[in-house]
Design an enzyme around this catalytic site. Structure first.
Site, PDB file in Angstrom:
ATOM      1  N   TYR A 149       3.841  16.148 -12.284  1.00 47.99           N
ATOM      2  CA  TYR A 149       3.513  17.132 -11.256  1.00 47.99           C
ATOM      3  C   TYR A 149       4.596  17.070 -10.176  1.00 47.99           C
ATOM      4  O   TYR A 149       4.633  16.127  -9.382  1.00 47.99           O
ATOM      5  CB  TYR A 149       2.135  16.828 -10.675  1.00 47.99           C
ATOM      6  CG  TYR A 149       1.694  17.797  -9.600  1.00 47.99           C
ATOM      7  CD1 TYR A 149       1.131  19.030  -9.931  1.00 47.99           C
ATOM      8  CD2 TYR A 149       1.848  17.476  -8.254  1.00 47.99           C
ATOM      9  CE1 TYR A 149       0.737  19.916  -8.947  1.00 47.99           C
ATOM     10  CE2 TYR A 149       1.457  18.367  -7.262  1.00 47.99           C
ATOM     11  CZ  TYR A 149       0.904  19.584  -7.612  1.00 47.99           C
ATOM     12  OH  TYR A 149       0.515  20.456  -6.641  1.00 47.99           O
ATOM     13  N   GLN A 151       6.131  18.131  -7.026  1.00 48.15           N
ATOM     14  CA  GLN A 151       5.950  18.819  -5.752  1.00 48.15           C
ATOM     15  C   GLN A 151       6.946  18.346  -4.682  1.00 48.15           C
ATOM     16  O   GLN A 151       7.785  19.094  -4.229  1.00 48.15           O
ATOM     17  CB  GLN A 151       4.520  18.641  -5.245  1.00 48.15           C
ATOM     18  CG  GLN A 151       4.276  19.316  -3.896  1.00 48.15           C
ATOM     19  CD  GLN A 151       2.815  19.313  -3.535  1.00 48.15           C
ATOM     20  OE1 GLN A 151       1.981  19.902  -4.217  1.00 48.15           O
ATOM     21  NE2 GLN A 151       2.475  18.626  -2.456  1.00 48.15           N
ATOM     22  N   SER A 158       5.451  15.659   3.193  1.00 53.90           N
ATOM     23  CA  SER A 158       4.107  16.164   3.470  1.00 53.90           C
ATOM     24  C   SER A 158       4.040  17.681   3.622  1.00 53.90           C
ATOM     25  O   SER A 158       3.035  18.298   3.313  1.00 53.90           O
ATOM     26  CB  SER A 158       3.575  15.550   4.766  1.00 53.90           C
ATOM     27  OG  SER A 158       3.639  14.145   4.700  1.00 53.90           O
ATOM     28  N   ARG A 321      -6.918 -25.572  -0.811  1.00 57.69           N
ATOM     29  CA  ARG A 321      -5.819 -26.150  -0.048  1.00 57.69           C
ATOM     30  C   ARG A 321      -6.342 -26.976   1.120  1.00 57.69           C
ATOM     31  O   ARG A 321      -7.244 -26.561   1.838  1.00 57.69           O
ATOM     32  CB  ARG A 321      -4.952 -25.008   0.482  1.00 57.69           C
ATOM     33  CG  ARG A 321      -3.723 -25.465   1.220  1.00 57.69           C
ATOM     34  CD  ARG A 321      -2.979 -24.260   1.777  1.00 57.69           C
ATOM     35  NE  ARG A 321      -1.842 -24.692   2.564  1.00 57.69           N
ATOM     36  CZ  ARG A 321      -1.301 -24.001   3.552  1.00 57.69           C
ATOM     37  NH1 ARG A 321      -1.786 -22.819   3.872  1.00 57.69           N
ATOM     38  NH2 ARG A 321      -0.280 -24.467   4.221  1.00 57.69           N
ATOM     39  N   ARG A 348      -8.942 -14.638  10.402  1.00 58.07           N
ATOM     40  CA  ARG A 348      -8.072 -13.715   9.681  1.00 58.07           C
ATOM     41  C   ARG A 348      -8.741 -13.200   8.403  1.00 58.07           C
ATOM     42  O   ARG A 348      -8.614 -12.032   8.067  1.00 58.07           O
ATOM     43  CB  ARG A 348      -6.743 -14.407   9.343  1.00 58.07           C
ATOM     44  CG  ARG A 348      -5.892 -14.647  10.570  1.00 58.07           C
ATOM     45  CD  ARG A 348      -4.531 -15.202  10.198  1.00 58.07           C
ATOM     46  NE  ARG A 348      -4.524 -16.648  10.095  1.00 58.07           N
ATOM     47  CZ  ARG A 348      -3.596 -17.360   9.476  1.00 58.07           C
ATOM     48  NH1 ARG A 348      -2.600 -16.744   8.869  1.00 58.07           N
ATOM     49  NH2 ARG A 348      -3.644 -18.667   9.434  1.00 58.07           N
ATOM     50  N   GLY A 440       2.941 -20.988   2.802  1.00 53.94           N
ATOM     51  CA  GLY A 440       4.191 -20.843   2.071  1.00 53.94           C
ATOM     52  C   GLY A 440       3.995 -20.303   0.659  1.00 53.94           C
ATOM     53  O   GLY A 440       4.721 -19.410   0.226  1.00 53.94           O
ATOM     54  N   THR A 461       0.899   6.577   2.128  1.00 53.06           N
ATOM     55  CA  THR A 461       1.735   7.753   2.360  1.00 53.06           C
ATOM     56  C   THR A 461       1.277   8.955   1.542  1.00 53.06           C
ATOM     57  O   THR A 461       1.256  10.070   2.036  1.00 53.06           O
ATOM     58  CB  THR A 461       3.207   7.423   2.010  1.00 53.06           C
ATOM     59  OG1 THR A 461       3.576   6.247   2.736  1.00 53.06           O
ATOM     60  CG2 THR A 461       4.131   8.557   2.395  1.00 53.06           C
ATOM     61  N   GLU A 463      -1.121  11.532  -0.867  1.00 55.33           N
ATOM     62  CA  GLU A 463      -2.380  12.267  -0.630  1.00 55.33           C
ATOM     63  C   GLU A 463      -2.621  12.455   0.865  1.00 55.33           C
ATOM     64  O   GLU A 463      -3.738  12.354   1.347  1.00 55.33           O
ATOM     65  CB  GLU A 463      -3.592  11.559  -1.262  1.00 55.33           C
ATOM     66  CG  GLU A 463      -3.403  10.985  -2.659  1.00 55.33           C
ATOM     67  CD  GLU A 463      -2.940  12.014  -3.670  1.00 55.33           C
ATOM     68  OE1 GLU A 463      -2.990  13.205  -3.364  1.00 55.33           O
ATOM     69  OE2 GLU A 463      -2.503  11.605  -4.754  1.00 55.33           O
ATOM     70  N   ASP A 465      -0.072  11.632   4.422  1.00 53.74           N
ATOM     71  CA  ASP A 465       0.392  10.470   5.180  1.00 53.74           C
ATOM     72  C   ASP A 465      -0.675  10.054   6.192  1.00 53.74           C
ATOM     73  O   ASP A 465      -1.289  10.895   6.848  1.00 53.74           O
ATOM     74  CB  ASP A 465       1.687  10.840   5.906  1.00 53.74           C
ATOM     75  CG  ASP A 465       2.139   9.764   6.865  1.00 53.74           C
ATOM     76  OD1 ASP A 465       2.876   8.874   6.443  1.00 53.74           O
ATOM     77  OD2 ASP A 465       1.719   9.817   8.050  1.00 53.74           O
TER      78      ASP A 465
END
Lengths: 714, 714
Positions: A149, A151, A158, A321, A348, A440, A461, A463, A465
């Protein structure tokens, strides 16, 4: 391949083995992994995946041992071989499209047939007439025509309307002339185009009698069916290596006045009448527009498991760990602490663990809404045959194309834009957080995180941005807010507006209570927590509206506000969907109490951690007080982290990623991390078959080279 | 290599060419690029770099055309060849260490000789006795001994004390026995070890008579000097592919009771007396400790230009790239807008542009402080010969090793930890922001951003993991706060404390004014802006102190607070250094007024954008009001962005990155982006020398393969 000497083979890891660590983790939690997995995916899907996994593992071409070692050329060659095998298996086992997709996902990399199997077939099916199905689709389904496709162009991403490739109608011989007037007109980034496609659906500016009618799809043969060499006046090739996605042959394509027959313009929605040489307008753009929503909803759903894959690896490894003794532990305590016990690591990972579930439930909610809405629309507008596949066409099409009556659809579209942008950003950035939380070793390819992250990044990015999309969301929210205000002006209250979609509802609620103020018990009540998110969205919407309509600020000057507004809207939808899933009767009936409790803890962690992170907006909008935010930060969130800690490993287990799919030393189910790292490095590593010549003055690079023809093998 | 047909060669890009775009940008700004560059680097350095660049470009081995296409094996082979040439050129041109480093940086990738040329030589020099210099250093400097620094193990990263490799003193034959008791004892990640080293400095636990004395450095031969094969009972190899850094042979290493002579323990600071079999204690640990500070200061300095490289590419490409028309532009305006005009793009790039300068000036400030302090210390403590190279030893050593009198050194150490963690995080994450700001093309390897980002990422982990380091910073800040309070208790005021380092000063200022409150004019006055940052640090320090000392909270429960505290301290140091550089007499005298003005704008943008991002801490500490934060966000920051806009291209030009170094289609100085992308993809791309066989049932992968022996060529 090199082998390790006997004394090395005899070595064990020091201290408590990783396998023992994970075993202990699993005994400490009562989360019902199988029931939770079944609730997330259904037993049917889990059984299907297990069946496909066995088939794939038995085929030598899918062996993953050399994946991380290969360069671009040998990776794409291996991937071509795998794509062929996948197709052969599909035929042999009569796989459905879902089974084919699931097998490809287990395999873990895109193949050069990827865009043929998705966008090329979908576009032919969705945008072709029955005659064109006969002409093109049949051969494409048989893999005789292999397509893509086309485009995006070198100079245009975009902005679809800015495409440069032209398809000029030639009334004399009833053909279209495909042409690339500039270097920047070259099609670029087109998956499956670089090496495998012999056909392409090309989006080109339709020109009739000197007048432009915008981009339309054309089927163009680009390579010879026998030699597979490019046809005359077609220049096509692979665009080279990328940050990831290197098993795909993204390609470029240029035309030098190439003629194609009238039949090659896909004509289901609009066409050129060959007799009158006139353009015939599209009959039903809103259906196309709906499929965009479907594609984005799927990105939202996938983002949950994309992220969960990284969280699975990181949580397991951080439980294996050990590093440093606890500073408050007695001096003679020499055993090092599991890394997952450190609050900085929990801070985190656990919000991402919660996010993976939040995004999964949100994606599921989106798909359900989409299905319900689609069924309703098709009943109303198109009672005939309904295509099975939802495809994506004319990416970048915006709400302007909206059928004005489709109020719910517009809301769904906007929500899917906001969530696509938000969910893929959270998943993409979250994967990098997971990688770093592995210290590491997260940097080693054997962690299985770097390549997964790099391959996922384009989703931020394509479908739409992620930054661009937030403008569409804001445009819709502003429009809704204007409608609410207008109705209020006409009727004197905020209830009369003729719409019951959720966005209008939260805007009305805000306006009704604006002068009374909010008093949300965000720490004590789930509904209030969700309501605080809604309040913030409404506040930011009316703020933006004031900037735009009253202060007449330029659109460009508001882009940063729009980004924040769209993010706030997405976050609201996510907490709302998560909360909705928790109170759904299916969850309530399928899961044992303890498992429900920990899911509820994840919900609160997700919602309160996000609230704390976005503190200033919640405070400014008066959705909650500074004191509540401080309490969330210093008391509630840390407490929730502590509650999640013992269940972290079982929670990631419930995503049921097979080791073969993860392909990660750090994320192994059995925790045997170090032996696996060592085996891959020492025995699987082709670089250890050569001996370098380290003398800087020598003319040679090698003292010994035992690779033989390894590099030309697949 | 494939060539493009004539009709393709004749194509030009549409609209205004990229070269014209950048030309216009450069005419619109009066920033004096040459003077600013000279101020950033000195003319001497700029001239040196230009001279080195010419030498490198004339050597075919440094040709970069195939860099992005090569797989791991051919990349490291090319890099070995380049390392050899770099050494030959060093000898030929009598390059200094700085010239060698600068040449390597222009070349743009680490070579397998990297750790030999740095850590191996430095450790021998710094930690060896004169006799050991004679034994090892001379041969190492002649590249006869090629070595590495083997500290990290498979099971142990940051925690040096937990290393498992042992060096047991054998009094009978006066040798050390090197041994790896477990699989997790394997040395891991060691640069230059995997393929090129024949020697290693091995950090191992010294054991004498059954008692451990902690990690110490030993010189160990690991490969045969003739055949380069591993010696008996040594198992060594490359650890395999990584997310980046793939031109380096990071290696593993295991010993099976390998004997080395007494002379091989590096004995400048501590040693084993071979007659008494007793351990002799280190004589001067604080000097070692100082070199850690030097290494981290250099990471801070580099972080500025590391980030600037990404910002250079992104700013130039966003000035070339056009997308969509402005929404407020008239309907008939068809020319698309330069991407850099969008405020959402500015919001992402300009704070990073400002940060690159901020970090550069901060790094320079750190190095100056370090030099001054080091000179002073060496006068006091070690009046003898001073080693020229600052090295890094015993990574992870903390303030405990501090000579108690070295008040300024402790402050410097803490500052370097905080800034290393902060600066490398900002640079690493900033590069990814730059990559995404380039849209889809940022994902292409030819952007030059992905590999640069991936190669830089280890900096966030090595020389002290960025999360771990924040604990050291907080420990020091808490200690300083306790001293301030104790002195106050003893003397009745906050001035009497016997210290004049900056940290103590800001803590005293806060305590003095705590009950009066702050009234910083953050929007109107630079000194007040810096003072608000100091205020926030002091507030967070005394908050953390209260949690720890009064509320007796566990160390672990405070790690998130410590991370925030350390970040706040780093941000304070950065704005302080940036402001200091602006008011320095050297800047004032060397730069023209307009250039100074725009640097000042960058300073304000950096400080106010950060303030707005960290709003809740500034507000909670009462360093400024909510109103000031709102004004910063809605008025001042957008206004500063607008002021920077016309100067963005010239500002990045002043970093003077040669195109050869950037190796980026998007970041070319001349703006000829699309032709360069196209050339690399179509003509340089070896994948375009083959024709795939796309039939999924065929037994072959290729219809045509013209690569010949390309894959075995360097």
């Amino acid at each position: 391949m090199p082998t390790n000497p006997a004394w090395v083979k005899a070595l064990k890891e020091s201290g408590r083995p990783g396998s023992k660590c994970l075993e202990l983790e699993r005994t400490k939690s009562n989360v019902d992994v199988d029931k939770l997995a079944s609730f997330l995916f259904t037993d049917k899907v889990l059984e299907r995946n297990a069946r496909l996994l066995e088939i794939l593992k038995s085929e030598p071409v899918f062996d993953k041992t050399q994946n991380y070692f290969r360069g671009r050329e040998s990776r794409i060659e291996a991937s071509l071989a795998r794509g062929k095998k996948l197709r052969q298996l599909t035929v042999k086992h009569k796989w459905t499209k879902e089974e084919y997709n699931a097998a490809n996902e287990l395999m873990g990399e895109p193949t050069p047939y990827g865009l043929h199997a998705s966008m090329f077939l979908i576009t032919l099916r969705e945008q072709g007439t029955p005659e064109q199905h006969e002409l093109f689709l049949k051969k494409a389904e048989a893999y005789e025509y292999i397509g893509c496709y086309a485009q995006t162009e070198l100079g245009h991403g975009s902005n679809v309307r800015g495409l440069e490739t032209t398809a000029t109608w030639n009334p004399e011989d009833k053909t279209f002339i495909l042409h690339s007037p500039h270097l920047t007109s070259s099609k670029w980034w087109i998956g499956s185009l670089g090496k495998v496609a012999n056909h392409a659906v090309v989006m080109a500016q339709l020109v009739i009698n000197g007048r432009g009618y915008g981009p339309h799809p054309f089927v163009v043969q680009i390579r010879d069916m026998k030699t597979h060499e490019p046809l005359e006046n077609v220049h096509v090739g692979d665009i080279g290596p990328k940050f990831g996605y290197n098993t795909m042959d993204n390609g470029f394509l240029l035309f030098n006045k190439v003629k194609i027959p009238h039949a090659n313009m896909l004509a289901r929605f609009s066409r050129v009448d060959p007799n009158t040489n006139k353009y015939v307008r599209p009959s039903n753009p809103s259906l196309i527009y709906g499929t965009l929503t479907w594609v984005r909803s799927n990105i939202v759903l996938q983002s949950g498991s994309v992220l969960a894959r990284g969280v699975t690896i990181a949580v397991r490894y951080c439980a294996v760990r050990r590093q440093f003794t606890d500073r408050d532990a007695p001096e003679d305590e020499v055993r090092e602490n599991q890394v997952i016990n450190y609050t900085m690591v929990q801070q985190r990972l656990f919000p991402l663990l919660a996010a993976s579930f939040a995004l999964h439930f949100t994606g599921r909610g989106m798909i359900e809404l989409y299905d319900a809405n689609q069924a309703q629309m098709q009943k109303k507008e198109n009672p005939g045959k309904v295509s099975e596949d939802a495809g994506q066409t004319q990416r970048g099409a915006g709400p302007e194309e909206l059928n004005p009556g489709a109020d719910l659809l517009a809301d769904l579209h906007s929500t899917s834009c906001a969530l696509k942008a938000f969910a893929s950003t959270v998943a993409g950035e979250g994967l990098e957080v997971c990688r770093r939380a592995c210290g590491g070793h997260g940097y080693s390819s054997f962690a299985g995180l770097g390549s997964w992250y790099a391959d996922y990044l384009p989703t931020l990015t394509w479908e739409g941005d992620n930054y661009m999309l937030t403008q569409q969301v804001s445009r819709y929210l502003l429009k809704s807010a204007r409608a609410v205000l207008k109705n209020q002006a006409n009727t004197g209250n905020f209830n009369a507006i003729n719409s019951d979609n959720d966005t209008t509802a939260i805007l009305k609620t805000y306006k009704r209570r604006q002068d009374v103020g909010a008093a949300f018990d965000v720490l004590g009540n789930d509904e209030d927590l969700v309501a605080a998110y809604a309040w913030r969205v409404a506040y930011l919407t009316f703020q933006a509206l004031q900037h735009r309509d009253e202060e007449k600020q330029s659109w460009n000057s508001l882009l940063v506000d729009f980004y924040r507004l769209s993010t706030a809207h997405a976050q609201y939808m996510v907490v709302k969907n998560f909360q909705g899933a928790l109170s759904s009767s299916s969850l309530q009936s399928q899961l044992p109490t303890q498992t429900k409790t920990i899911l509820h803890t994840l919900f609160r962690l997700y919602a309160l951690h996000t609230l704390e992170k976005e503190a200033s907006e919640f405070f400014q909008s008066a959705a909650c007080t500074i004191r509540q935010i401080q309490l969330a930060r210093t008391k509630t969130v840390p407490q929730l982290m502590g509650e999640i800690r013992p269940h972290a490993v079982r929670l990631v287990d419930s995503w049921k990623f097979p080791d073969w799919q993860l392909d990660s030393s750090l994320g192994r189910y059995d925790g045997d991390v170090y032996a696996d790292m060592f085996k891959r490095a020492s025995e699987d590593n082709p670089l250890n078959n050569v001996v370098f010549d380290p003398n800087p003055d020598s003319k040679t690079l090698f003292k010994r080279d035992d690779r033989g023809d390894l590099r030309s093998k697949l």
